[in-house]
Scaffold this motif. Structure first.
Motif, PDB file in Angstrom:
ATOM      1  N   ILE A 169       0.837  -1.203   0.000  1.00 10.13           N
ATOM      2  CA  ILE A 169       0.000   0.000   0.000  1.00 10.13           C
ATOM      3  C   ILE A 169       0.872   1.254   0.000  1.00 10.13           C
ATOM      4  O   ILE A 169       0.623   2.220  -0.742  1.00 10.13           O
ATOM      5  CB  ILE A 169      -0.951  -0.015   1.207  1.00 10.13           C
ATOM      6  CG1 ILE A 169      -1.968  -1.157   1.066  1.00 10.13           C
ATOM      7  CG2 ILE A 169      -1.671   1.328   1.351  1.00 10.13           C
ATOM      8  CD1 ILE A 169      -2.827  -1.364   2.285  1.00 10.13           C
ATOM      9  N   GLU A 170       1.927   1.249   0.815  1.00 10.59           N
ATOM     10  CA  GLU A 170       2.814   2.408   0.888  1.00 10.59           C
ATOM     11  C   GLU A 170       3.529   2.635  -0.448  1.00 10.59           C
ATOM     12  O   GLU A 170       3.651   3.777  -0.912  1.00 10.59           O
ATOM     13  CB  GLU A 170       3.834   2.192   2.009  1.00 10.59           C
ATOM     14  CG  GLU A 170       3.204   2.256   3.394  1.00 10.59           C
ATOM     15  CD  GLU A 170       4.080   1.670   4.482  1.00 10.59           C
ATOM     16  OE1 GLU A 170       3.810   1.940   5.669  1.00 10.59           O
ATOM     17  OE2 GLU A 170       5.029   0.915   4.161  1.00 10.59           O
ATOM     18  N   LEU A 171       3.981   1.558  -1.076  1.00 11.34           N
ATOM     19  CA  LEU A 171       4.639   1.696  -2.379  1.00 11.34           C
ATOM     20  C   LEU A 171       3.683   2.221  -3.435  1.00 11.34           C
ATOM     21  O   LEU A 171       4.057   3.040  -4.278  1.00 11.34           O
ATOM     22  CB  LEU A 171       5.200   0.341  -2.818  1.00 11.34           C
ATOM     23  CG  LEU A 171       6.679   0.065  -2.549  1.00 11.34           C
ATOM     24  CD1 LEU A 171       7.046  -1.332  -3.021  1.00 11.34           C
ATOM     25  CD2 LEU A 171       7.558   1.105  -3.229  1.00 11.34           C
ATOM     26  N   SER A 172       2.444   1.766  -3.392  1.00 11.81           N
ATOM     27  CA  SER A 172       1.454   2.223  -4.360  1.00 11.81           C
ATOM     28  C   SER A 172       1.174   3.708  -4.217  1.00 11.81           C
ATOM     29  O   SER A 172       0.924   4.403  -5.206  1.00 11.81           O
ATOM     30  CB  SER A 172       0.148   1.430  -4.186  1.00 11.81           C
ATOM     31  OG  SER A 172       0.357   0.061  -4.444  1.00 11.81           O
ATOM     32  N   ASN A 177       1.878   4.713 -10.434  1.00 13.95           N
ATOM     33  CA  ASN A 177       1.882   4.163 -11.791  1.00 13.95           C
ATOM     34  C   ASN A 177       3.022   3.196 -12.055  1.00 13.95           C
ATOM     35  O   ASN A 177       3.137   2.667 -13.165  1.00 13.95           O
ATOM     36  CB  ASN A 177       1.929   5.304 -12.810  1.00 13.95           C
ATOM     37  CG  ASN A 177       0.739   6.229 -12.705  1.00 13.95           C
ATOM     38  OD1 ASN A 177      -0.386   5.769 -12.514  1.00 13.95           O
ATOM     39  ND2 ASN A 177       0.970   7.527 -12.812  1.00 13.95           N
ATOM     40  N   GLY A 178       3.863   2.989 -11.068  1.00 14.57           N
ATOM     41  CA  GLY A 178       4.993   2.085 -11.243  1.00 14.57           C
ATOM     42  C   GLY A 178       6.081   2.612 -12.150  1.00 14.57           C
ATOM     43  O   GLY A 178       6.966   1.861 -12.570  1.00 14.57           O
ATOM     44  N   GLU A 179       6.063   3.913 -12.459  1.00 13.99           N
ATOM     45  CA  GLU A 179       7.028   4.477 -13.401  1.00 13.99           C
ATOM     46  C   GLU A 179       8.449   4.467 -12.851  1.00 13.99           C
ATOM     47  O   GLU A 179       9.416   4.428 -13.626  1.00 13.99           O
ATOM     48  CB  GLU A 179       6.617   5.911 -13.761  1.00 13.99           C
ATOM     49  CG  GLU A 179       5.300   5.993 -14.528  1.00 13.99           C
ATOM     50  CD  GLU A 179       4.894   7.420 -14.826  1.00 13.99           C
ATOM     51  OE1 GLU A 179       5.590   8.345 -14.318  1.00 13.99           O
ATOM     52  OE2 GLU A 179       3.908   7.627 -15.553  1.00 13.99           O
ATOM     53  N   ARG A 180       8.587   4.487 -11.544  1.00 12.76           N
ATOM     54  CA  ARG A 180       9.928   4.531 -10.960  1.00 12.76           C
ATOM     55  C   ARG A 180      10.523   3.136 -10.755  1.00 12.76           C
ATOM     56  O   ARG A 180      11.666   3.008 -10.315  1.00 12.76           O
ATOM     57  CB  ARG A 180       9.895   5.299  -9.639  1.00 12.76           C
ATOM     58  CG  ARG A 180       9.479   6.745  -9.781  1.00 12.76           C
ATOM     59  CD  ARG A 180       9.505   7.473  -8.453  1.00 12.76           C
ATOM     60  NE  ARG A 180      10.845   7.535  -7.893  1.00 12.76           N
ATOM     61  CZ  ARG A 180      11.118   7.963  -6.669  1.00 12.76           C
ATOM     62  NH1 ARG A 180      10.128   8.350  -5.868  1.00 12.76           N
ATOM     63  NH2 ARG A 180      12.356   7.999  -6.222  1.00 12.76           N
ATOM     64  N   ASN A 181       9.727   2.102 -11.038  1.00 11.50           N
ATOM     65  CA  ASN A 181      10.251   0.730 -10.981  1.00 11.50           C
ATOM     66  C   ASN A 181      10.765   0.383  -9.587  1.00 11.50           C
ATOM     67  O   ASN A 181      11.751  -0.360  -9.436  1.00 11.50           O
ATOM     68  CB  ASN A 181      11.379   0.562 -12.004  1.00 11.50           C
ATOM     69  CG  ASN A 181      11.447  -0.831 -12.583  1.00 11.50           C
ATOM     70  OD1 ASN A 181      10.442  -1.525 -12.660  1.00 11.50           O
ATOM     71  ND2 ASN A 181      12.631  -1.254 -12.976  1.00 11.50           N
TER      72      ASN A 181
END
Length: 243
Positions: A169-172, A177-181
């Protein structure tokens, strides 16, 4: 002899703990070599696009410049228990604290931050000054029959890494958008088990932390491998240094 840095590395590794012990082990680690004047000129890199990898010659700068050196060191690969000569190691505390890494390059970019070379698979601390850049030439630089002494290849099976629901949840929220991988980066760094070799003397210690970019990452060892328990943003983060 006096040397002028040609540029500065901007990498995910804003703290020494967690940096892979060799380049190429964490392919999700992308960085930039941001060039300084008068070297930020496209013509200085004409022909480099024909090479897939480059050598970086850099300075171990964080606490090595004034630390001095000793004739013997205790490499992490040997668990910090056995000594070898400093010239038989890649220790950063050397008579001249120079480092050498071969990394994949993804091409030149020019943006608001100037001219930079995009890199992948780096093992270099953020802010590292680079003295030179040379193309990697496989027929001359790769020696398949070479011996590697005590620096044996890493195990092919990496430590399993999973994320606690709260960490997901914190990563989201940090990278919606997951752009930073970020998730693959954290997984690959932790799969190398960044703990010092001497930690096997302290089996009771199970919880650890490290810093990547502006993030504080907490994890613990459990029966199935490594569980990431928390990902938070540091209060003193400098987002301008992210790659």
């Amino acid at each position: 002899m006096q040397f002028q840095p040609i540029g500065v590395i901007r990498s995910p590794y804003t703290d020494k703990f967690g940096i892979p012990r060799q380049p190429g082990l964490v392919t999700a680690a992308e960085a930039r070599l941001e060039f300084l004047p008068p070297f930020a000129r496209e013509e200085a890199f004409k022909g480099l696009d024909g090479f897939s990898h480059v050598w970086l010659i850099f300075v171990f700068h964080a606490d090595c410049l004034d630390a001095g050196w000793k004739p013997t060191v205790r490499p992490p690969r040997l668990g910090g228990r056995q000594s070898v000569g400093v010239f038989a190691s890649r220790a950063p505390y050397r008579p001249n604290p120079l480092g050498l890494s071969v990394v994949e390059h993804l091409g030149l970019v020019r943006d608001a931050r100037g001219l930079a070379l995009r890199l992948r698979g780096v093992d270099v601390l953020d802010g590292t000054p680079v003295l030179d850049l040379k193309p990697y030439v496989p027929y001359a630089d790769a020696v398949p029959t070479a011996r590697s002494g005590f620096a044996t290849p890493p195990e092919l099976t990496a430590t399993p890494v999973h994320f606690a629901p709260a960490a997901v949840i914190e990563l989201s929220a940090i990278d919606p958008n997951g752009e930073r991988n970020l998730m693959p980066l954290i997984q690959q760094v932790l799969a190398q088990d960044p703990r010092p070799g001497y930690m096997n003397r302290y089996p009771e210690r199970r919880e650890f932390g490290m810093q990547l970019y502006e993030l504080n990452i907490r994890w613990r060892m459990d029966a199935t491998g490594i569980e990431v328990t928390q990902v938070s943003v540091l209060n003193h983060a400098n987002n301008g240094n992210t790659a």
